[in-house]
Write a protein that holds these residues in place. Structure first.
Motif, PDB file in Angstrom:
ATOM      1  N   LEU A   1      -1.909   9.739  -0.196  1.00 57.90           N
ATOM      2  CA  LEU A   1      -3.033  10.188   0.624  1.00 57.90           C
ATOM      3  C   LEU A   1      -2.596  11.034   1.816  1.00 57.90           C
ATOM      4  O   LEU A   1      -3.318  11.940   2.241  1.00 57.90           O
ATOM      5  CB  LEU A   1      -3.816   8.972   1.132  1.00 57.90           C
ATOM      6  N   PHE A   2      -1.404  10.745   2.371  1.00 58.16           N
ATOM      7  CA  PHE A   2      -1.054  11.327   3.668  1.00 58.16           C
ATOM      8  C   PHE A   2       0.137  12.270   3.645  1.00 58.16           C
ATOM      9  O   PHE A   2       0.473  12.844   4.689  1.00 58.16           O
ATOM     10  CB  PHE A   2      -0.798  10.211   4.690  1.00 58.16           C
ATOM     11  N   ARG A   3       0.760  12.484   2.504  1.00 55.55           N
ATOM     12  CA  ARG A   3       1.966  13.320   2.499  1.00 55.55           C
ATOM     13  C   ARG A   3       1.681  14.757   2.940  1.00 55.55           C
ATOM     14  O   ARG A   3       2.565  15.442   3.450  1.00 55.55           O
ATOM     15  CB  ARG A   3       2.627  13.313   1.121  1.00 55.55           C
TER      16      ARG A   3
ATOM     17  N   ALA B   1       0.810  -1.229   0.000  1.00 54.21           N
ATOM     18  CA  ALA B   1       0.000   0.000   0.000  1.00 54.21           C
ATOM     19  C   ALA B   1       0.838   1.271   0.000  1.00 54.21           C
ATOM     20  O   ALA B   1       0.282   2.375   0.056  1.00 54.21           O
ATOM     21  CB  ALA B   1      -0.912   0.008   1.223  1.00 54.21           C
ATOM     22  N   ALA B   2       2.169   1.168  -0.079  1.00 56.56           N
ATOM     23  CA  ALA B   2       3.045   2.312   0.163  1.00 56.56           C
ATOM     24  C   ALA B   2       2.758   3.498  -0.751  1.00 56.56           C
ATOM     25  O   ALA B   2       2.653   4.645  -0.292  1.00 56.56           O
ATOM     26  CB  ALA B   2       4.507   1.885   0.038  1.00 56.56           C
ATOM     27  N   ASP B   3       2.647   3.267  -2.039  1.00 55.49           N
ATOM     28  CA  ASP B   3       2.436   4.384  -2.969  1.00 55.49           C
ATOM     29  C   ASP B   3       1.118   5.102  -2.690  1.00 55.49           C
ATOM     30  O   ASP B   3       1.067   6.339  -2.670  1.00 55.49           O
ATOM     31  CB  ASP B   3       2.465   3.885  -4.415  1.00 55.49           C
ATOM     32  N   THR B   4       0.061   4.335  -2.469  1.00 57.11           N
ATOM     33  CA  THR B   4      -1.239   4.932  -2.181  1.00 57.11           C
ATOM     34  C   THR B   4      -1.208   5.681  -0.854  1.00 57.11           C
ATOM     35  O   THR B   4      -1.722   6.811  -0.746  1.00 57.11           O
ATOM     36  CB  THR B   4      -2.323   3.842  -2.129  1.00 57.11           C
ATOM     37  N   TYR B   5      -0.593   5.089   0.155  1.00 58.25           N
ATOM     38  CA  TYR B   5      -0.506   5.712   1.474  1.00 58.25           C
ATOM     39  C   TYR B   5       0.229   7.049   1.378  1.00 58.25           C
ATOM     40  O   TYR B   5      -0.220   8.064   1.929  1.00 58.25           O
ATOM     41  CB  TYR B   5       0.217   4.768   2.424  1.00 58.25           C
TER      42      TYR B   5
ATOM     43  N   GLY C   1       8.061   4.207  12.829  1.00 58.83           N
ATOM     44  CA  GLY C   1       6.886   4.005  11.998  1.00 58.83           C
ATOM     45  C   GLY C   1       6.686   5.220  11.122  1.00 58.83           C
ATOM     46  O   GLY C   1       5.588   5.740  10.980  1.00 58.83           O
ATOM     47  N   CYS C   2       7.784   5.667  10.508  1.00 60.96           N
ATOM     48  CA  CYS C   2       7.810   6.967   9.820  1.00 60.96           C
ATOM     49  C   CYS C   2       7.070   6.979   8.493  1.00 60.96           C
ATOM     50  O   CYS C   2       6.806   8.049   7.945  1.00 60.96           O
ATOM     51  CB  CYS C   2       9.257   7.408   9.590  1.00 60.96           C
ATOM     52  N   GLY C   3       6.735   5.802   7.947  1.00 59.88           N
ATOM     53  CA  GLY C   3       6.058   5.790   6.657  1.00 59.88           C
ATOM     54  C   GLY C   3       6.873   6.497   5.593  1.00 59.88           C
ATOM     55  O   GLY C   3       8.099   6.327   5.514  1.00 59.88           O
TER      56      GLY C   3
END
Length: 221
Positions: free
Chosen positions: A24-26, A17-21, A59-61
């Motif tokens: 959405l959250f940047r 899900a990394a690219d979508t996450y 958990g820096c994403g």
């Protein structure tokens, strides 16, 4: 040490899900003034401890909050279990350090940090595995160091945790007082708490909790 099944599954889910996450959250802090205020308070507490300003965003994403911490004057680095997330963070913020790692086994020396940020990263930690994670946070914090931990609250006083449906991986809500007590058992004392009630437009109608906690200063402080 072999990663727990829960970590392995969570890592795989966030890799997928990394690219979508990231998309959405940047920019998620832009419309979150209370979150920015709590991060600013955290940064000021870390700088005020007088021991340097090195912090780890666990958990820096994709690294957007890590970069925000750097903008607040901290020496910030990010750690995440997902290699895909770390790859995105390195590309977006090449001047900062990002490492793949587990919150349960941080590749950091004892008492090496002035601050630890755990922003919605413990929500995927099963209840039995949380106390060792909090102890690891305490281990890497220097005396007088600060932790800021964010999570969603359980609404039932009879349940210390509640499972909820998360889009990426199995997740838990926590009773704030119970999590605060677990911090105390790990050697971290709650110093402040921020609660944000859900807005009608929020997808999840859960209270958001930020706990600020401190490791005891050295005896000579």
């Amino acid at each position: 040490m072999t990663a727990p099944d829960s970590l392995t599954a969570t890592r795989a889910a966030y890799d997928a899900a990394a690219d979508t996450y990231a998309r959405l959250f940047r920019d998620s802090l832009r419309d979150a003034p209370l979150d920015r205020a709590m991060l600013t308070a955290f940064a000021e507490a870390v700088r005020g401890a007088g021991r340097g300003a090195e912090v780890a965003d666990l958990g820096c994403g994709p690294g957007h909050v890590t970069a925000h911490l750097e903008g607040l004057g901290l020496v910030a680095r990010g750690v995440d279990a997902s290699p895909a997330m770390i790859g995105l963070a390195r590309r977006a913020h090449p001047r900062l350090r990002f490492d793949v790692g587990s919150m349960a086994e941080l590749d950091l020396p004892d008492a090496s940090l002035s601050g630890v940020l755990s922003r919605w990263s413990v929500i995927h930690t099963p209840p039995a595995e949380l106390p060792p994670v909090l102890s690891e946070f305490a281990r890497v914090l220097a005396p007088g160091g600060h932790l800021l931990i964010g999570f969603w609250a359980s609404e039932s006083s009879a349940h210390r945790t509640q499972v909820f449906d998360h889009a990426v991986a199995p997740a838990y809500r926590w009773c704030p007082d119970h999590l605060s007590a677990l911090l105390g058992e790990a050697g971290l004392t709650e110093t402040a708490r921020m609660t944000r009630e859900p807005l009608p437009t929020d997808r999840r109608q859960f209270r958001e909790i930020h706990l600020l906690a401190r490791k005891a200063p050295a005896a000579t402080d």
